[in-house]
Design a protein around this motif. Structure first.
Motif, PDB file in Angstrom:
ATOM      1  N   ILE A 200      17.767  15.375 -30.380  1.00 32.59           N
ATOM      2  CA  ILE A 200      17.441  16.778 -30.637  1.00 32.59           C
ATOM      3  C   ILE A 200      16.365  17.217 -29.656  1.00 32.59           C
ATOM      4  O   ILE A 200      15.530  16.429 -29.236  1.00 32.59           O
ATOM      5  N   LYS A 201      16.432  18.502 -29.321  1.00 27.34           N
ATOM      6  CA  LYS A 201      15.428  19.082 -28.430  1.00 27.34           C
ATOM      7  C   LYS A 201      14.558  20.003 -29.263  1.00 27.34           C
ATOM      8  O   LYS A 201      15.057  20.683 -30.165  1.00 27.34           O
ATOM      9  N   HIS A 202      13.305  19.992 -28.924  1.00 29.73           N
ATOM     10  CA  HIS A 202      12.407  20.839 -29.691  1.00 29.73           C
ATOM     11  C   HIS A 202      11.304  21.347 -28.784  1.00 29.73           C
ATOM     12  O   HIS A 202      10.868  20.652 -27.875  1.00 29.73           O
TER      13      HIS A 202
ATOM     14  N   VAL B 103       3.863  14.053 -34.449  1.00 31.83           N
ATOM     15  CA  VAL B 103       4.914  14.612 -33.584  1.00 31.83           C
ATOM     16  C   VAL B 103       6.227  13.826 -33.702  1.00 31.83           C
ATOM     17  O   VAL B 103       7.317  14.402 -33.673  1.00 31.83           O
ATOM     18  N   SER B 104       6.117  12.524 -33.946  1.00 29.70           N
ATOM     19  CA  SER B 104       7.348  11.731 -34.034  1.00 29.70           C
ATOM     20  C   SER B 104       8.120  12.029 -35.328  1.00 29.70           C
ATOM     21  O   SER B 104       9.265  11.603 -35.478  1.00 29.70           O
ATOM     22  N   SER B 105       7.491  12.744 -36.254  1.00 27.18           N
ATOM     23  CA  SER B 105       8.209  13.110 -37.483  1.00 27.18           C
ATOM     24  C   SER B 105       9.013  14.393 -37.323  1.00 27.18           C
ATOM     25  O   SER B 105       9.687  14.839 -38.266  1.00 27.18           O
ATOM     26  N   ILE B 106       8.916  14.993 -36.150  1.00 21.76           N
ATOM     27  CA  ILE B 106       9.616  16.269 -35.922  1.00 21.76           C
ATOM     28  C   ILE B 106      11.118  16.209 -36.262  1.00 21.76           C
ATOM     29  O   ILE B 106      11.621  17.087 -36.980  1.00 21.76           O
ATOM     30  N   PRO B 107      11.874  15.177 -35.803  1.00 23.15           N
ATOM     31  CA  PRO B 107      13.304  15.171 -36.133  1.00 23.15           C
ATOM     32  C   PRO B 107      13.546  15.178 -37.642  1.00 23.15           C
ATOM     33  O   PRO B 107      14.419  15.908 -38.136  1.00 23.15           O
TER      34      PRO B 107
ATOM     35  N   LYS C 227       2.795  21.000 -26.761  1.00 20.23           N
ATOM     36  CA  LYS C 227       3.362  19.946 -25.917  1.00 20.23           C
ATOM     37  C   LYS C 227       4.552  20.400 -25.075  1.00 20.23           C
ATOM     38  O   LYS C 227       5.004  19.677 -24.194  1.00 20.23           O
ATOM     39  N   GLY C 228       5.073  21.562 -25.398  1.00 22.26           N
ATOM     40  CA  GLY C 228       6.234  22.049 -24.647  1.00 22.26           C
ATOM     41  C   GLY C 228       7.513  21.377 -25.126  1.00 22.26           C
ATOM     42  O   GLY C 228       7.606  20.949 -26.287  1.00 22.26           O
ATOM     43  N   ASN C 229       8.492  21.245 -24.213  1.00 20.53           N
ATOM     44  CA  ASN C 229       9.790  20.698 -24.630  1.00 20.53           C
ATOM     45  C   ASN C 229       9.695  19.198 -24.886  1.00 20.53           C
ATOM     46  O   ASN C 229       9.180  18.453 -24.075  1.00 20.53           O
ATOM     47  N   ILE C 230      10.203  18.802 -26.032  1.00 23.22           N
ATOM     48  CA  ILE C 230      10.252  17.373 -26.326  1.00 23.22           C
ATOM     49  C   ILE C 230      11.641  17.022 -26.849  1.00 23.22           C
ATOM     50  O   ILE C 230      12.343  17.883 -27.386  1.00 23.22           O
ATOM     51  N   GLU C 231      11.986  15.775 -26.702  1.00 21.65           N
ATOM     52  CA  GLU C 231      13.317  15.331 -27.105  1.00 21.65           C
ATOM     53  C   GLU C 231      13.202  14.043 -27.885  1.00 21.65           C
ATOM     54  O   GLU C 231      12.406  13.168 -27.514  1.00 21.65           O
ATOM     55  N   PHE C 232      13.935  13.939 -28.947  1.00 21.17           N
ATOM     56  CA  PHE C 232      13.881  12.727 -29.772  1.00 21.17           C
ATOM     57  C   PHE C 232      15.287  12.372 -30.239  1.00 21.17           C
ATOM     58  O   PHE C 232      16.133  13.258 -30.336  1.00 21.17           O
TER      59      PHE C 232
ATOM     60  N   TYR D  78       5.623  24.532 -34.533  1.00 20.35           N
ATOM     61  CA  TYR D  78       4.746  23.366 -34.607  1.00 20.35           C
ATOM     62  C   TYR D  78       3.841  23.301 -33.385  1.00 20.35           C
ATOM     63  O   TYR D  78       4.300  23.531 -32.258  1.00 20.35           O
ATOM     64  N   ALA D  79       2.574  22.986 -33.631  1.00 17.37           N
ATOM     65  CA  ALA D  79       1.635  22.774 -32.524  1.00 17.37           C
ATOM     66  C   ALA D  79       0.912  21.472 -32.816  1.00 17.37           C
ATOM     67  O   ALA D  79       0.162  21.368 -33.786  1.00 17.37           O
ATOM     68  N   HIS D  80       1.192  20.474 -32.010  1.00 21.03           N
ATOM     69  CA  HIS D  80       0.553  19.168 -32.222  1.00 21.03           C
ATOM     70  C   HIS D  80      -0.646  19.018 -31.298  1.00 21.03           C
ATOM     71  O   HIS D  80      -0.492  19.028 -30.076  1.00 21.03           O
TER      72      HIS D  80
END
Ligand code: GLU
Length: 551
Positions: free
Chosen positions: A203-205, A256-260, A210-215, A276-278
């Motif tokens: 997933i992209k978020h 942040v790793s709980s985002i998905p 942090k900007g774009n993150i992917e998990f 979300y703002a981490h």
């Protein structure tokens, strides 16, 4: 039996979620208004990182005419301490942070979106858990601790990803009738989320900081309701931030790793996720190595530390804004006297990697902050501090308030105020020589260049007999000091001495140092003229004569 019946069996009394959706309607705020929340556990201890987050929450809500909520996350009741909530409320209040909504005392709250303590929201979580069970998106799990341990061991041995997911999720596909049977038989259970995610999909978020993150997607069937009927953090976060109509979840990096998982929960519950703002973890530099600031190792991790040290709250807040936003420092340079409330915090200017906590810098900020305080404010704040931490200082300050304020006012108020004080714990040292009784007890004198006893005595004797007049203005006072220098064979000006050092024993600076040390014991003090005006004629004569009489 169907899902609906199972849900009714598990939570027979839970209300329909429509009830809560209606009870906590969308907020009627202007476009762009941010609803933020600080959500600590009631352990009483406010970590510097927590304060950092709370300042950001408070400021963003204020700037955007939104709402700042203080919610207490007390679902882990083992960790709770007595008065943990009021200690948090008070700690925040000390730093000028007051919630618009939420907890304002141990058992006191305000606002229409409460209760604001999670332990009092059990019914709400259960209603939402029920709605998930009804839709086949949550289920009872009867695993014992022993069974869970066995699963973990097997995964460890086979070196596969740990957790309760896929084939490891033992009760995920238990037929409804069997589950109902177990419940009716009184078997213990908890409620798990039935994840629809797949580890091999990503997933992209976009995180505000942090900007774009992917998990990888979440595929864990996490616990949502524990054996005590209370929710886990993840489930409570989704339900509360939805129902409190929070727009921005600002929280520490560790989440942040709980985002998905969180995005999946919001989706399953039919909620629109917040932004979300981490925020970067506050780090400490230890001999060139950065590490997390730690509750165990670093006293400055607890906000109570700043109180004990007497570092004004304004300074701590200003320093934290400094590390929060890269544009704070230029703003401060351009707006030297502006109140920090005028500074506009921008989430997209937040530091992404760890912000390093620097005590020296904080004390520097504090010196600046204190330099702008009036003597009266310094008196009040120092006295407040002394009452708790230094009874001797309290006695000194209360003995003669007016006199104390005069001392604190030395070199203050003008356009170049003194900047030597960074905390109230330094005040005692900086004022004690102004009190005869304390001064008399202190026998050490930091004489500098002129150390010959006879020379010192003759300088002092001449000064007190021929040149000293308490009624002189500053100019006359200084001219007379120069006359004294000349009379004793020292240059009237430093410059004169430098061009012709052999012609003199020294210069005016050496002479004034002798007077300064004789009167204060110190070679470094604020303005000597002001000091002498406050000490008064009698005390000056006493102090000088005391040295002259010594052998
Ligand atoms: N109770 C959580 C904590 O103290 C809150 C995290 C969040 O802000 O969502 O870490």
């Amino acid at each position: 039996m169907d899902y609906n019946e199972l849900a009714n069996l598990i939570f027979p009394d839970a209300k329909g979620i429509e009830y809560y959706e209606e009870k906590y309607p969308e907020r009627n705020l202007k476009e762009g208004a941010m609803v933020t929340r600080f959500a600590p556990s009631p352990t009483g201890f406010v970590h510097i990182g927590g304060l950092f987050g709370a300042i950001i929450d408070r400021k963003l809500a204020e700037q955007s005419k939104g709402v700042f909520i203080l919610r207490i996350e007390d679902t882990d009741q083992k960790r709770e301490i007595e008065n943990g909530t009021s200690q948090i409320v008070d700690s925040l209040k000390d730093f000028g942070i007051n919630p618009d909504e939420g907890m304002i005392g141990e058992n006191l709250d305000k606002g229409n979106y409460g209760p604001y303590k999670q332990s009092q929201r059990k019914d709400i979580y259960q209603a939402y858990a029920k709605s998930l069970i009804r839709r086949g998106l949550a289920y009872p799990c009867f695993c014992t601790t022993q069974e869970l341990d066995e699963i973990r061991e097997k995964q460890e041995t086979a070196k596969i990803r740990p957790g309760y997911y896929g084939i490891w999720a033992k009760y995920r596909n238990l037929p409804i009738d069997e589950a109902a049977e177990k419940i009716k038989n009184g078997e213990a259970y908890i409620i798990r989320f039935k994840s629809q995610g797949r580890e091999d999909r990503r997933i992209k978020h976009k995180d505000v900081i942090k900007g774009n993150i992917e998990f990888p997607e979440n595929d864990q069937d996490i616990v949502i309701i524990k054996a005590d009927g209370l929710p886990t953090y993840h489930f409570a976060h989704a339900v509360d931030d939805h129902l409190m109509r929070v727009t921005h979840v600002i929280r520490g990096d560790e989440w942040v790793s709980s985002i998905p998982l969180h995005l999946e929960l919001f989706k399953a519950l039919g909620f629109k996720p917040p932004k979300y703002a981490h925020t970067a973890t506050i780090m400490k530099d230890e001999n060139g190595n950065k590490r997390k600031i730690s509750k165990r190792k670093d006293p400055e991790a607890a906000v109570s530390y700043y109180h004990e040290e007497g570092i004004p709250e304004e300074a701590v807040v200003e320093y934290l804004l400094n590390i929060a936003n890269s544009n704070f420092e230029p703003w401060r340079r351009a707006n030297k006297d502006a109140d920090i409330s005028e500074f506009k915090l921008e989430l997209n200017k937040m530091s992404v990697s760890g912000a390093v906590f620097d005590m020296v810098k904080l004390l520097d900020v504090s010196k600046n902050v204190i330099s702008k305080f009036t003597a009266e404010k310094i008196y009040t704040e120092t006295l407040k501090w002394a009452k708790r931490y230094d009874r001797e200082l309290e006695t000194i300050l209360t003995k003669n308030k007016e006199y104390a304020i005069k001392i604190l006012n030395i070199e203050r108020g003008g356009n170049k105020p003194r900047k030597d004080i960074s905390r109230w714990s330094e005040i005692k040292h900086s004022i004690q020589y102004m009190y005869d009784d304390i001064f008399d007890k202190n026998t050490s004198y930091e004489f500098q260049k002129i150390i010959d006893n006879d020379e010192i005595k003759s300088i002092l004797k001449s000064y007190i007999e021929k040149h000293f007049d308490i009624n002189d203005d500053k100019q006359d006072w200084f001219n007379k000091m120069k006359d004294l220098a000349e009379e004793m064979g020292y240059a009237r000006e430093v410059k004169e001495y430098k061009t012709n050092p052999d012609a003199y024993k020294g210069h005016i600076g050496d002479i004034s140092t002798v007077i300064r040390v004789a009167l204060t014991g110190r070679c470094n003090t604020p303005d000597l003229y002001e000091i002498m005006q406050i000490l008064g004629k009698k005390s000056i004569e006493r102090r000088i004569n005391k040295i002259c009489k010594e052998n």
